[in-house]
Write an enzyme that holds these catalytic residues in place. Structure first.
Site, short mmCIF file in Angstrom:
data_model
loop_
_atom_site.label_atom_id
_atom_site.label_comp_id
_atom_site.label_asym_id
_atom_site.label_seq_id
_atom_site.Cartn_x
_atom_site.Cartn_y
_atom_site.Cartn_z
N TYR A 1 38.52 37.65 37.39
CA TYR A 1 38.31 38.69 38.38
C TYR A 1 39.02 39.98 37.97
O TYR A 1 40.09 39.96 37.37
CB TYR A 1 38.83 38.24 39.75
CG TYR A 1 38.03 37.14 40.41
CD1 TYR A 1 36.64 37.18 40.42
CD2 TYR A 1 38.67 36.07 41.03
CE1 TYR A 1 35.91 36.18 41.04
CE2 TYR A 1 37.93 35.06 41.65
CZ TYR A 1 36.55 35.12 41.64
OH TYR A 1 35.83 34.13 42.25
N SER A 2 38.41 41.07 38.34
CA SER A 2 39.00 42.40 38.19
C SER A 2 39.48 42.65 36.76
O SER A 2 38.67 42.59 35.82
CB SER A 2 40.11 42.59 39.22
OG SER A 2 40.19 43.95 39.60
#
Length: 292
Positions: A159-160
């Site tokens: 994620y991210s």
């Protein structure tokens, strides 16, 4: 010593832009909040483990080198990217739930020139982390495409900031229960103004320059300060969108339209954030088959 550690951690995660999954951000804030004297976080809405041992236990490793930060298996360098990502840990492997961009960079560049290494795997399970150091590392990995095969094998989530790293590889695989995405930026401002007032403490900032000290923790954000900080967040967010679009061969608008959403398993493949749904061991063996 513990208080010093939490003070340093607080400085690294508050009042700075982060590329991290919001749920992980809230966990961090909850963990340090009680120790640092604040416990609640206000959200501003925009109106507009080591999986290696399990996954690759049946594959022979080629010796252990304490000065090398990656495992070498069948000519493949496996670099772990686990936990919260930070600019520096001064270690080559994940440490205390964190991975440093500095360690990943050194491992990657070493593997790139290691004659024994036929391919490089980023073994990723991370919610993301700091912006500082992230995009320079992403560009370094992306520029190395074509030198040796580079795969991002997700042992669960990317994620991210972790997805930014994953996207730089030639190929991304994700488990059916794993996640990709969260291509966005979050800024967690903490204010202890009310706490200081309740305790009878008044802090006066003496500055040179009207914007010096802007966004400090002793004062609540003004509308003007919020707008300036948000402008910085949007700039980093635009860089993030464009970087992922370049890496994945997608239109910038398509990345932007995800609005930092996360995608489970095959949903990530459908949107273009991953290439295949595979368990980590299956993905690793697919890479070995491709290498021949």
């Amino acid at each position: 010593m513990k208080n010093e550690l939490f003070a340093e951690l607080s400085q690294r995660v508050t009042n700075v832009p982060l590329c991290i999954h919001p749920a992980k951000a809230e966990v961090i804030m909850a963990a340090i909040g009680e120790r640092m004297g604040f416990a609640r976080m206000k959200r501003f809405a925009d109106d507009d483990g080591d999986a290696w041992d399990d996954a690759y236990a049946s594959v022979d490793r080629e010796g252990s080198n304490p000065r090398r930060g990656y495992d070498l298996v069948e000519g493949v360098a496996v670099i772990q990217v686990k936990g919260t990502l930070v600019q520096r840990t001064h270690t080559l492997r994940p440490y205390s739930g964190m991975t440093g961009y500095d360690g990943v960079r050194q491992n990657f560049l070493t593997a790139l020139t290691d004659r024994r290494v036929r391919a490089i795997v980023l073994d990723i399970d991370s919610p993301g982390g700091e912006v500082c150091g992230c995009f320079d590392l992403v560009d370094t990995i992306h520029r190395a495409r074509g030198v040796k095969p580079i795969w991002s094998i997700l042992s669960e989530n990317a994620y991210s900031a972790a997805y930014a790293l994953a996207s730089a590889a030639d190929c991304i695989t994700v488990p059916r229960t794993g996640g990709t995405g969260s291509v966005g930026v979050i800024y967690m401002h903490t204010s202890i103004e009310g706490l200081l007032q309740d305790s009878g403490v008044e802090v006066t900032l003496v500055t040179k320059g009207d914007l010096k000290g802007e966004g400090n923790e002793f004062q609540n954000l003004s509308k003007e300060t919020f707008d300036r900080l948000r402008a910085d967040v949007l700039k980093v967010g635009d860089l993030f969108d464009r970087t992922v679009a370049r890496n994945r061969g997608m239109a910038v608008k398509d990345v932007f339209d995800t609005q930092a959403g996360t995608f489970l398993g095959k949903a990530g493949v459908k949107i273009g954030f991953a290439d295949a749904v595979m368990a980590p061991d299956e993905a690793f063996r697919a890479l070995l088959d491709e290498l021949g």
